[in-house]
Design a protein around this motif. Structure first.
Motif, short mmCIF file in Angstrom:
data_model
loop_
_atom_site.label_atom_id
_atom_site.label_comp_id
_atom_site.label_asym_id
_atom_site.label_seq_id
_atom_site.Cartn_x
_atom_site.Cartn_y
_atom_site.Cartn_z
N ARG A 69 38.25 73.71 37.14
CA ARG A 69 36.93 74.21 37.12
C ARG A 69 36.54 74.70 38.45
NH1 ARG A 69 31.14 71.09 36.42
NH2 ARG A 69 29.73 72.89 36.34
N LEU A 70 36.26 76.03 38.39
CA LEU A 70 35.79 76.72 39.66
C LEU A 70 33.92 76.58 39.53
CD1 LEU A 70 37.73 79.71 40.26
CD2 LEU A 70 37.69 77.79 41.70
N GLY A 71 33.38 76.44 40.56
CA GLY A 71 32.02 76.26 40.44
C GLY A 71 31.25 77.49 40.33
N ALA A 72 29.92 77.59 40.19
CA ALA A 72 29.15 78.62 40.13
C ALA A 72 29.36 79.55 41.38
CB ALA A 72 27.78 78.32 39.72
N GLY A 73 29.53 80.73 41.29
CA GLY A 73 29.19 81.77 42.54
C GLY A 73 30.38 81.64 43.24
#
Length: 681
Positions: free
Chosen positions: A438-442
């Protein structure tokens, strides 16, 4: 070994001037080079001289006013140095300053343009170049055993005497010779040399099942490590190493450190690994602007002393310039007035003054990664992740690990453990075998690939930068200038650049991306030490997050807030490099008594997997060879059958008989090859 030289010749000089005395035998200098391993005594003449003086015991080799130029380009001039017995010296300087050239002059692979190199008689020199080559004959183990040729010959003689002792008629004579020979064999290490070979090869990263691999099948990095192993086993008087850590993982580098700390001979090392130099050397030679400056202590001491020296020189330069300015002002005001004599006297003194040079600094990169946009608190999450290429043989597993905003994580593990594979999995170039990422927001990812795999080798530097998003010619040239590319350099093709220059291009592209998560795969490889220091400073100021694969412990200690380590097929997390090293030392101390659960099974599975892969590669290669042989035999068989038909028509009995024999032989060989192909398939 001794070389008996026939000097009973009218061309031989008499003793007393450093020449060989008539009838004298001298020890052979053993030079471990990348061609033959051992090369005879350094030649006389051409800038080389074998020292005969009994007072030469303090230094084993010296350079006197050395100069080297290639055509119109002067590399250095006026270099003088001494290497004492037992000295441990680092040779540092920017890329292209002539470090490797100086090593080759000391070894004798090149001749100086001016000056002279003097060496102690019988000096044995071991040399490992950056790009090592070895004779591709025999196996890895046989190449190491060749170092102990004398012991192998003694062992064979002992076996012959043992056989002779079984004969009653020869028993007494054989027994009399056997005792002293056995004692000499034992004292020379006849019963321990095999363990020495295993210890060195294992320390340099070779697994037990790789010891019988033919040298011809080793990769370039493996051959370099093999040459280093042979040099360590040969135990020369002077060991010259040019970037010995380039092909070693972290464990291999630390093993080599420990080994060299106990080395009794002299060392001269070129390396960009600052932590390695801190542990191994006690003196530093800096080669810069064609001059050699000597500093005492390890690399960290050298950095402090160099800064202090430059500061003193700058202060002296500025003080002298102020004095010169005042004196010139006095001379100008009074040279034609009443104080003419005083002004003329000051002018004469000023003309005689020895001018202090302004300290010169190497041109460095102006690296700036900019101010990235802020990401969410969670930057990267790995959950129940299986990393690798085939589900049956994953490289490692991750239970649950998260990288938070502002963290700088060093990803460590042995070569082949899957570090680069994890980066490529995060980039979605490789699918996870199980679990999720999972890549975080922004989050915007920037990637620095090992060996700069993403560069188009056919493009020019200018096209590379402009195609990446800087269509303005002036802005593209300005960016390249900050990375030390100016003038006509910008029109070079990427393929014509050195490894360090390609690294600078990759860094320039990375700076353009504006990423807030940097995935860096060996970013300091091929960079000289000044560029490494700039890289370390800029990454330290970077306001985003970093996931870093590196063997540079100096960089890791300065940069990493956390460590992810791949250990026995599992990703473990630590709060910093020191915590990881403390845990590793604890594991090493208890492993023999209490092996880590599951480790032996995992290692056995991994070794079985590697053996299966090698066996498959071997079978594929043999199958290809068999197919080629079958094709050639069938072609020849068709030719023989055609010739048989013509000979039969012509009733040439002798020719028919000869061709019939060849036809039978070809058919038999063809059957053998078909059988081999069927078995391999």
């Amino acid at each position: 070994p001794k070389i008996a030289i026939n000097t009973q010749s009218e061309h031989c000089q008499s003793a007393g001037n450093g020449e060989i005395r008539p009838g004298e035998s001298i020890p052979a200098t053993r030079l471990s080079s990348y061609f033959h391993g051992i090369i005879p005594q350094r030649p006389q003449g051409a800038g080389f001289r074998t020292e005969q003086s009994p007072d030469f015991h303090m230094s084993i080799i010296s350079g006197v006013e050395l100069a080297k130029s290639f055509g119109a380009q002067d590399i250095f001039a006026g270099l003088s140095f001494d290497i004492p017995r037992g000295a441990r010296i680092a040779l540092v300087g920017p890329n292209g300053c002539g470090k490797t050239t100086l090593l080759r002059l000391i070894v004798g692979l090149e001749s100086p343009s001016a000056g002279q190199i003097q060496s102690a008689r019988g000096l044995r020199i071991g040399y490992m170049p950056q790009q090592a080559q070895m004779e591709a004959q025999g196996t890895l183990w046989q190449a190491m055993e060749a170092v102990f040729g004398d012991l192998l010959a003694q062992a064979e003689r002992l076996r012959q005497l043992e056989a002779a002792m079984a004969n009653p008629e020869r028993q007494e004579a054989a027994l009399e010779r056997y005792g002293p020979l056995l004692e000499a064999f034992e004292l020379a290490g006849g019963y321990t040399y095999s363990e020495r070979i295993k210890r060195v090869l294992t320390g340099l990263g070779f697994s037990p099942d790789e010891l019988e691999i033919p040298l011809a099948h080793l990769s370039g990095g493996q051959r370099t490590r093999a040459l280093l192993a042979r040099l360590l086993l040969e135990n020369p008087d002077l060991l010259l190493l040019d970037e010995p850590t380039n092909h070693l993982d972290l464990d291999g580098v630390e093993w080599l450190e420990e080994y060299l700390q106990k080395w009794e001979g002299s060392l001269l090392i070129v390396a960009h690994d600052r932590a390695f130099l801190d542990q191994v050397v006690g003196q530093v030679w800096e080669l810069s602007f064609g001059q050699l400056t000597t500093y005492r202590g390890n690399y960290s001491h050298y950095v402090a002393q160099r800064e202090e020296r430059i500061a003193r020189q700058q202060e002296s330069y500025e003080r002298q310039q102020a004095h010169i300015a005042r004196t010139e002002d006095y001379i100008q005001r009074y040279i034609a007035g009443q104080r003419t004599r005083q002004a003329q006297g000051r002018k004469k003194r000023l003309d005689r003054i020895e001018r202090i040079e302004r300290p010169r600094e190497q041109r460095t990169m102006s690296l700036d990664l900019g101010r990235p946009l802020r990401s969410g608190d969670l930057v990267l999450g790995l959950y129940n992740l299986s990393v690798g290429y085939t589900p049956q043989a994953p490289l490692f597993f991750v239970d649950e690990t998260e990288l938070r905003r502002g963290q700088r994580v060093a990803l460590l593990g042995p070569n082949g453990s899957g570090k680069t594979t994890l980066l490529r999995t995060v980039l979605e170039e490789i699918e996870p075998l199980a679990g999720r990422i999972r890549l975080g927001a922004g989050v915007h990812v920037g990637y620095f690939a090992q060996a700069h795999a993403g560069l188009d080798l056919d493009k020019t530097l200018l096209d590379t930068i402009m195609d990446a998003g800087l269509p303005s010619l002036s802005r593209a040239r300005d960016l390249l200038g900050r990375y030390r590319f100016s003038g006509d350099d910008v029109f070079k093709q990427v393929r014509d650049l050195s490894g360090g220059e390609q690294a600078r291009v990759a860094l320039a592209l990375l700076a353009m991306e504006g990423a807030n998560l940097l995935l860096l795969d060996e970013p300091t490889n091929h960079l000289d030490i000044p560029s490494q220091e700039i890289m370390q400073e800029v990454l330290g100021k970077f306001q985003g997050s970093i996931l870093l694969v590196a063997h540079d412990r100096y960089l890791i200690r300065a940069l990493a807030s956390h460590v992810w380590a791949i250990v026995a097929g599992q990703l473990r997390t630590f709060s910093g490099y020191d915590a990881y090293r403390d845990w590793l030392r604890e594991q090493h101390s208890v492993r023999s008594a209490d092996p880590e659960p599951g480790r032996q099974e995992w290692e056995a599975e991994r070794e079985a997997r590697r053996r299966a892969e090698r066996e498959a590669e071997y079978k594929a290669r043999r199958r290809s060879e068999a197919e080629a042989a079958i094709h050639a035999l069938e072609e020849r068989l068709a030719q023989v059958e055609a010739e048989l038909a013509r000979a039969s028509t012509a009733q040439d009995v002798e020719r028919v008989t000869k061709l019939g024999v060849e036809h039978a032989q070809l058919q038999q060989e063809l059957d053998v090859q078909w059988a081999a192909w069927a078995e391999l398939s």
